[in-house]
Scaffold this active site. Structure first.
Site, mmCIF file in Angstrom:
data_model
loop_
_atom_site.group_PDB
_atom_site.id
_atom_site.type_symbol
_atom_site.label_atom_id
_atom_site.label_comp_id
_atom_site.label_asym_id
_atom_site.label_seq_id
_atom_site.Cartn_x
_atom_site.Cartn_y
_atom_site.Cartn_z
ATOM 1 N N ASN C 226 0.922 -1.163 -0.124
ATOM 2 C CA ASN C 226 -0.105 -0.032 -0.030
ATOM 3 C C ASN C 226 0.953 1.124 -0.001
ATOM 4 O O ASN C 226 1.569 1.648 1.074
ATOM 5 C CB ASN C 226 -0.847 0.029 1.204
ATOM 6 C CG ASN C 226 -1.977 1.034 1.339
ATOM 7 O OD1 ASN C 226 -2.021 1.872 0.427
ATOM 8 N ND2 ASN C 226 -2.641 1.055 2.205
ATOM 9 N N CYS C 227 0.926 1.856 -0.948
ATOM 10 C CA CYS C 227 1.784 2.841 -1.295
ATOM 11 C C CYS C 227 1.280 4.467 -0.990
ATOM 12 O O CYS C 227 1.823 5.337 -1.472
ATOM 13 C CB CYS C 227 2.512 2.996 -2.685
ATOM 14 S SG CYS C 227 3.299 1.444 -3.002
#
Lengths: 78, 357, 413
Positions: C226-227
């Site tokens: 999850n960026c």
């Protein structure tokens, strides 16, 4: 935003994926769509099928705009 | 050897209605603003519990006078203050306590706001949390919590006295600690324990049926009566709006990927569909791959045009509107809605199709 | 199955010379680490290494993930065996993938107070991939590189003597039946590119909701893909050190009976959200839990998943407390959540992510400064000519983490 448009007298069809949020927040004319990253499409389907999805959702939206309602209503019929 | 210099007293202007200033009862409700030198009524009590305070003068006006035309009454009252004191010689403004008196409460709050804005004086009033003035003014005006009636005068005055130093120093005031009415603003702070520790302790309290402090009571969202429908979409002008962040490539309005500060309007005149070169998503809250491949998946221009050509939609408004719903506060979204609605009504648009991700 | 954690306290990190670990000093040979990364993945074009230390006048931009270096002393599956943990140091991956993703870590100044990572020695990987790499592949490469670097640093310490050794016990402990039965429901994002979570090496979107030995999470079982939403995503480091699991294990058999962990997803379709919530609720009830802690990841649509869970749990007779951050506007005057239910009556707030903070200029900036106004939580004109910037807490890594990792909270004033 949808509420302010309705408040100004503009019937507004809210096409959205997560209609529970739309209901909580207070939209009046709600049309359930496909999924968050592609509400009016589906990358797993062909373009023809996707366009059919868009047509169906837009037609539901148009009938929502043409319908007299007294309370929050979800338009997911044909 | 010199003795330590006493701290100079805080110099205040105090506002009272005709009744508390000893200028008469209800029959004097129309009393125009006047000036009394020094403290009067509750002001004297306040000086006695706050030895560091000097009330330089007392502004008095009748409840009905203030209520009838609030705006001009406030500006008249400001003139009276200006005539009698030099703004730089005053440290703060105090109004009331107003308890549950509606007209008096509104006058107190409006004067706190006006004098604060005009002179930059810190201002405080005191009233009952259900006073009609609270809803409209609590965001901007510091209000000490009181009982509903004058029986609580001593506590109300002590409450005001207790926060004077903090108020003048511009310190953060907290409802629980300082006895003020919450302003309705959420404010960050560093708690003594981590969120995980607080969660487990809260859970144990809940399990044992003990009282616990819920850190975020659920919001209530207001409702809008549905707008009347359009009779026939085939004769209407319909606008397209999206909160899914579909903008022309290059993002000309630099709409933020989260917490949008504005919205954009973009021409679709002569455009049959959006495509991967002309438009893209700037929304930071979902996987943008699919919207970037085919932006019609979020803003369905291609099929809206088809429906227009088939006559199912009378006319598509020649511009669409876009913003980003990601992390954008409800207050901001409300503003965007109001602004776009005004524009659309003005342009003769009759209905809206709004898409969200 | 028991998990033995051996902790190696790292007090100093430097670059140059051969990699070794002597008396708390971790030395890294950048050539060795760089070539290991390039061998791992030929599509890595350039891997630049930087160090950032607590108190440095350094700003990291465009951070993706943070990983604590660890290594397994045996070949046991996650959740059991001997786990080596390097304390005081972490690997940070950074660089743009699609456009720009947020994630600021300031090592000093006011921004440092809001991120737990400012208190660690950071080994920063600034990665360039070959042109033409597809975004999903790019994300996978960056994720793999972070894990590889962390594994490499772990191996450097493998021969050293641990500072501390601890048994992590759970269901092998006999528990007094009168202790309250508490479960934990951990929501993780599973929404596609930049919004995914990996469980035991698989994309979690298809494998959960499920009941899991909580020690699997502590033993590298969960990896973040999850960026985005820097403030409230759970980085791999957060999962490795999940504070709710650690506390529940600590008090297990003493103050309560920790009956288990339910991992659940946050999908993108309404019907899937409803189905996942129903399954997670029934799994929690099957564990016999009387009470449950629920943690969230992300904001906006995950609020809907959280409300479905809380409603289902409370109606099913399980008392729930949830952790959530808030998006109450810059002035704090707006409603904080996108959804609500009357059953959500015990919320721990981990802070208003819309609050703004001014970050002073830093002597060293790692990452693309010019793009900072495009990051989530940034805005046009937020960059000062002197290198200072004003951002929402949203842009700061871990600022409002919903595992309750930090002390930030929010109250009404």
């Amino acid at each position: 935003m949808v509420k302010e448009l309705e408040r100004a007298g503009l019937p507004t069809a809210h096409i959205c994926s997560i209609i529970t949020i739309s209901k909580t927040v207070g939209a009046n004319r709600i049309v359930p769509s496909v999924a968050i990253p592609h509400p009016l499409g589906d990358p797993g389907k062909t373009l023809t099928e996707e366009r059919a999805i868009r047509r169906r959702l837009l037609e539901q939206a148009l009938s929502a705009l043409e319908t007299e309602i007294s309370d929050q209503t979800v338009f997911d019929g044909p | 050897m010199s003795s330590p210099k006493p701290k100079p007293k805080l110099r205040a202007v105090h506002y009272l209605n005709q009744f508390f200033a000893g200028q008469g009862g209800e029959e004097q409700g129309g009393l125009e603003p006047l000036w009394l030198e020094g403290a009067a009524g509750p002001g004297r009590l306040l000086e006695s519990v706050a030895p560091g305070l000097e009330i330089v003068g007392t502004l008095v006006a009748g409840d009905n006078y203030m209520a009838e035309d609030l705006e001009s009454a406030v500006s008249r009252a400001l003139q009276v203050v200006t005539q009698h004191v030099d703004e730089s010689a005053i440290d703060l403004f105090i109004a009331g306590p107003a308890f549950n008196a509606g007209r008096y409460g509104i006058a107190c709050a409006a004067l706190c706001q006006a004098l604060g804005n005009r002179y930059g004086w810190p201002a405080v009033t005191a009233m009952y949390p259900e006073n009609p003035a609270v809803d409209g003014y609590r965001r901007e005006v510091v209000m000490v919590r009181t009982t509903s009636d004058v029986m609580g005068m001593r506590e109300a005055v002590a409450g005001v006295a207790a926060i004077l130093d903090k108020l003048v120093a511009g310190e953060n005031l907290l409802p629980a600690r300082d006895g003020i009415i919450p302003r309705g603003l959420r404010q960050n702070y560093f708690a003594a324990a981590s969120g995980a520790e607080r969660a487990i302790e809260m859970l144990l309290c809940k399990l044992r049926g003990e009282a616990f402090a819920n850190e975020y009571p659920m919001p209530s969202f207001d409702r809008v009566p549905p707008a009347p429908p359009i009779a026939d979409a085939s004769r209407a002008t319909v606008a397209l709006i999206t909160s899914g962040g579909i903008v022309p490539s290059g993002n000309p309005d630099r709409i933020e990927s989260a917490s949008a500060s504005g919205w954009g309007q973009y021409s679709i005149e002569g455009l049959e569909a959006l495509n991967a070169t002309t438009h893209r998503s700037v929304h930071g809250g979902y996987d943008p791959t699919y919207a970037n491949e085919d932006p019609n998946r979020v803003l369905p221009l291609d099929m809206a045009r088809v429906l227009e050509q088939e006559g199912r939609i009378g006319r598509l408004f020649p511009r669409y509107f876009a913003t980003v719903g990601n992390g954008t506060s409800v207050e901001q979204a409300r503003r965007f809605g109001t602004e776009i609605a005004a524009l659309l009504v003005n342009e003769g648009v009759q209905a809206v199709i709004f898409t969200s991700t | 199955m028991t998990l033995t954690v051996q902790t190696f306290a790292v007090s100093r990190v430097s670059m140059g010379g051969a990699s070794d670990f002597v008396q708390g000093h971790l030395r890294i040979d950048p050539e060795a680490l760089g070539s290991r990364l390039r061998n791992l993945e030929p599509r890595i074009e350039d891997a630049r290494l930087h160090l950032a230390h607590p108190g440095d006048a350094t700003r990291l931009l465009c951070c993706k993930d943070v990983v604590q270096p660890r290594f397994k002393l045996d070949a046991k599956a996650p959740g059991g065996g001997h786990l080596g943990v390097l304390d005081g140091v972490a690997v940070v991956t950074c660089g743009p993938i699609v456009g720009f993703q947020e994630g600021i870590i300031d090592m000093s100044g006011p921004g440092a107070d809001y991120t737990p990572f400012s208190r660690l020695h950071l080994v920063v990987l600034e990665l360039q991939v070959k042109p033409g790499t597809r975004p999903h592949d790019h994300e996978a490469i960056v994720r793999a590189a972070g894990l590889e670097a962390a594994a490499y640093l772990g191996e450097v310490c493998a021969e050293a003597a641990p500072t501390e050794t601890q048994e992590v016990l759970w269901n092998e402990v006999a528990v007094d039946e009168r202790l309250p039965r508490i479960a934990y429901v951990c929501m993780v994002l599973t929404q596609g590119l930049l919004h995914d979570t990996y469980l035991l090496g698989e994309n979690a979107s298809g494998t959960i909701p499920r009941v899991l030995d909580p020690r699997i999470v502590l033993d590298n079982g969960v990896v973040s893909g999850n960026c985005v939403s820097a403030c409230d995503k759970n980085t791999t480091y957060h999962h490795q050190n999940n504070p709710i699991i650690r506390l529940l294990l600590d008090g297990h058999g003493k103050r309560w009976n920790f009956v288990g962990l339910v991992m659940t997803n946050v999908p993108t379709r309404l019907a899937e959200k409803q189905r996942s919530a129903e399954i997670a609720v029934s799994l929690t009830r099957e564990l016999g839990a009387r009470a449950v802690v629920v943690s969230k990841e992300g904001f906006g649509n995950p609020d809907a998943d959280l409300m479905m869970l809380l409603r289902g749990l409370e109606l099913g007779g399980v008392k729930a407390v949830a952790l959530s951050d808030e998006f109450a506007g810059a002035d704090g005057g707006s409603q904080s959540l996108a959804d609500s239910t009357s059953h959500a009556n015990a919320i721990v707030s981990t802070g208003n992510a819309n609050q703004r903070v001014r970050l002073p200029p830093m002597a060293t900036t790692i990452g693309p400064l010019a793009d900072a106004e495009r990051l989530a939580g940034g805005y046009a004109g937020n960059l000062g000519s002197d290198g200072s910037m004003e951002v929402e807490l949203q842009a700061i890594m871990g600022a409002t983490n919903q595992l309750g990792f930090s002390n930030l909270s929010c109250r009404e004033v």
